[in-house]
Design an enzyme around this catalytic site. Structure first.
Site, PDB file in Angstrom:
ATOM      1  CB  CYS A  98       9.910  16.392  -8.356  1.00 50.30           C
ATOM      2  SG  CYS A  98       9.837  17.589  -7.008  1.00 50.30           S
ATOM      3  CE1 TYR A  99       3.144  13.423  -4.041  1.00 51.18           C
ATOM      4  CE2 TYR A  99       2.794  12.165  -6.065  1.00 51.18           C
ATOM      5  CZ  TYR A  99       2.443  12.457  -4.748  1.00 51.18           C
ATOM      6  OH  TYR A  99       1.409  11.776  -4.151  1.00 51.18           O
ATOM      7  CB  SER A 239      -9.255  30.862 -37.363  1.00 52.10           C
ATOM      8  OG  SER A 239      -7.997  30.243 -37.171  1.00 52.10           O
ATOM      9  N   GLY A 241      -5.223  31.070 -38.523  1.00 52.64           N
ATOM     10  CA  GLY A 241      -4.118  30.701 -37.661  1.00 52.64           C
ATOM     11  C   GLY A 241      -3.410  29.463 -38.182  1.00 52.64           C
ATOM     12  CB  SER A 245      -3.518  27.680 -41.990  1.00 48.23           C
ATOM     13  OG  SER A 245      -4.218  28.892 -41.821  1.00 48.23           O
TER      14      SER A 245
END
Length: 535
Positions: A98-99, A239, A241, A245
């Site tokens: 694109c750009y 936490s 998460g 983990s």
């Protein structure tokens, strides 16, 4: 962060000199990270850098290929971002998107103009040359367009590969210089042949090999951790998460009991999660976890607070205070492990360097809250093994090193937890109501085998009351909002079309089992315009 402010150091991200790499040059596109993810899916490493990255730095990295992203600017604007034109002379294959394609055309002597009929959304691609870049891309494929400018005159040596109804130069190439451009966005899911095109560029044009694998990452990370840490101690804020983990499991495999995990129970977790987390880590996998009970402290910090940003700041500040106090009791530690991911690196590229050692030092607890900074006198050297990875790659690593599936596929959960799923003031009573309602949501979708059908599914408590009737008696109780969404990465999301019978079951259970609730409603707002969380 705007691309002009990015200060990523390529050499700090590429630890292996022989790692085959595709560099994405970012011009402010909302899809730059997505391009990088699509490259990673081909098992080739990719990295996003600012358009200000110098040709000298690119020579130092020596990538197999370069992709120029899209962007919101027009190439003929005075302040439009531009790369150094020397990039075309590096002898490295380049794909402009694109750009990026328009900038390539303009800098090499072609013409880019604003056209009467731009293209936004889906467009049919008609292929004139089905080789190289467009191999295995079907003629008539639907591609995703988003442009008001078009290339109207190509530079010398370029030819048209494909066109659409409104865009005569939808794909172009200069095969002798290995320069290619596409006006559409192959990285988005709406582009039917997009993945094939990306694979063609990676494998056929750039001649890469699939060396970026989960197994290789795990093996090299363990070696790197051992070499960096030596016999020193490492502290990790856990936490529950998938990021922290996974980091805990990876570190434990690398350095064993030199790792200490600290779990701070701030009282805003979901029902049963703190107990389950400790059970998994300490008892099942024998990973040291220091459990810190701090519920009263955190509840006191949000007492009477209704502003969501103030809630976050107070929770984040208190987390840091507790972390500081407890780490000093457990210390000394030489290293702090953080679950920093690659999107974090892209969005906040600033680094803090110890002038004596030259090592980065921690100023944020990104793995838990993404808010607030550690006190300056509490200094650790950082261990961030996941900082090359996107979220989906973290999940692959998690499976490879043996995390339980309940953690690997756990729905995303905000650091401040249920405190920002209670709109307005947080109280012990409201936390109990929401915790029970949220448990019913998770319990029902799990029993129905639908937990993994949703990116997130949760309950929100509103600080209002409405009239109801239960047992021929008038009630005046809270409503619960159900929020079920589908998404690929959380950047955008759609509300899920949940079966009516499931909604009915959840509603009946909440109203009957949760004291203080007499009404359940369903949020049918996508992101944008809404956000996933209510606060």
């Amino acid at each position: 962060m705007s691309p002009s402010n990015q200060t990523l150091s390529p050499t700090s991200l590429l630890d292996k000199a022989n790692l085959q790499t595709i560099i994405i040059i970012d011009f402010g596109s909302q899809y730059s990270e997505l391009i990088a993810r699509r490259i990673r899916e081909t098992q080739v490493y990719s990295e996003v850098l600012s358009y200000r990255t110098s040709p000298e730095k690119l020579r130092e990295i020596n990538p197999r290929g370069i992709i120029l992203s899209g962007g919101p600017s027009s190439v003929y604007d005075d302040l439009a971002p531009k790369c150094d034109p020397e990039i075309w002379n590096l002898g490295i294959p380049v794909l402009g998107v694109c750009y990026g394609m328009q900038l390539m055309v303009k800098q090499l002597g072609g013409t880019v103009e604003k056209v009467k009929l731009g293209e936004y959304g889906k467009a049919e691609l008609f292929i004139e040359d089905p080789t190289d870049l467009l191999t295995n891309v079907a003629n008539g494929s639907t591609m995703w367009m988003s442009h008001g400018d078009s290339c109207t005159n190509l530079p010398e040596g370029f030819s048209v590969l494909a066109y659409t109804k409104n865009t005569p130069c939808a794909a172009i190439s200069n095969p002798d210089r290995k320069l290619f451009g596409v006006q559409f966005h192959p990285e988005v899911v709406h582009s039917e042949g997009g993945n094939a095109l990306i694979r063609n560029f990676v494998y056929h044009v750039c001649e890469c090999e699939p060396t970026w694998t989960t197994e290789t990452f795990v093996e090299e990370s363990i070696k790197d951790i051992r070499a960096k840490v030596g016999d020193k101690r490492v502290l990790l804020a856990l936490s529950g998460g998938v990021d922290s983990s996974t980091l805990a499991f990876l570190l434990h495999q690398a350095i064993g009991d030199q790792l200490t995990c600290m779990f701070i129970d701030q009282g805003f977790m979901r029902k049963g999660e703190p107990e389950r987390l400790v059970e998994i880590f300490k008892n099942k996998f024998h990973i040291p976890v220091e459990y810190v009970m701090a519920r009263d402290r955190f509840l006191k910090q949000v007492d009477g607070v209704t502003d969501p940003e103030l809630k976050r700041r107070r929770i984040g500040h208190e987390f840091i205070q507790v972390f500081e106090e407890e780490s000093k009791k457990l210390g000394p530690f030489d290293y702090l492990a953080q679950g920093t991911l690659y999107p974090d690196v892209i969005e906040s590229a600033d680094t803090n360097v110890d002038p004596k050692t030259g090592e980065r030092v921690a100023v944020k607890i990104k793995s838990h809250h993404n808010v607030g900074g550690l006190p300056k006198d509490l200094r650790f050297k950082l261990v961030e093994p996941l900082r090359k990875l996107f979220k989906d790659e973290v999940r692959n690593v998690a499976r490879a090193i043996g995390l339980p599936e309940e953690i690997v596929r756990r729905h995303p959960f905000p650091g401040p937890g249920l405190a920002i799923r209670i709109v307005g003031e947080v109280t012990a009573e409201r936390l109990n109501i929401l915790r029970d309602a949220d448990f019913i949501v998770r319990d029902e979708i799990s029993q129905q085998g639908m937990y993994h059908d949703y990116w997130q599914a949760f309950a929100v408590l509103l600080p209002i009351r409405s009239v109801g009737v239960m047992g021929d008696k008038r009630t005046y109780a809270h409503p619960i909002v159900l929020r079920f969404i589908t998404s690929e990465d959380g950047m955008t999301a759609d509300w899920a079309k949940v079966p009516y019978d499931l909604l009915e079951t959840i509603s009946n259970r909440i109203v009957n089992e949760v004291k203080g609730v007499n009404r359940v409603v369903y949020d049918i707002t996508s992101k944008p315009p809404g956000t996933i969380e209510w606060e």
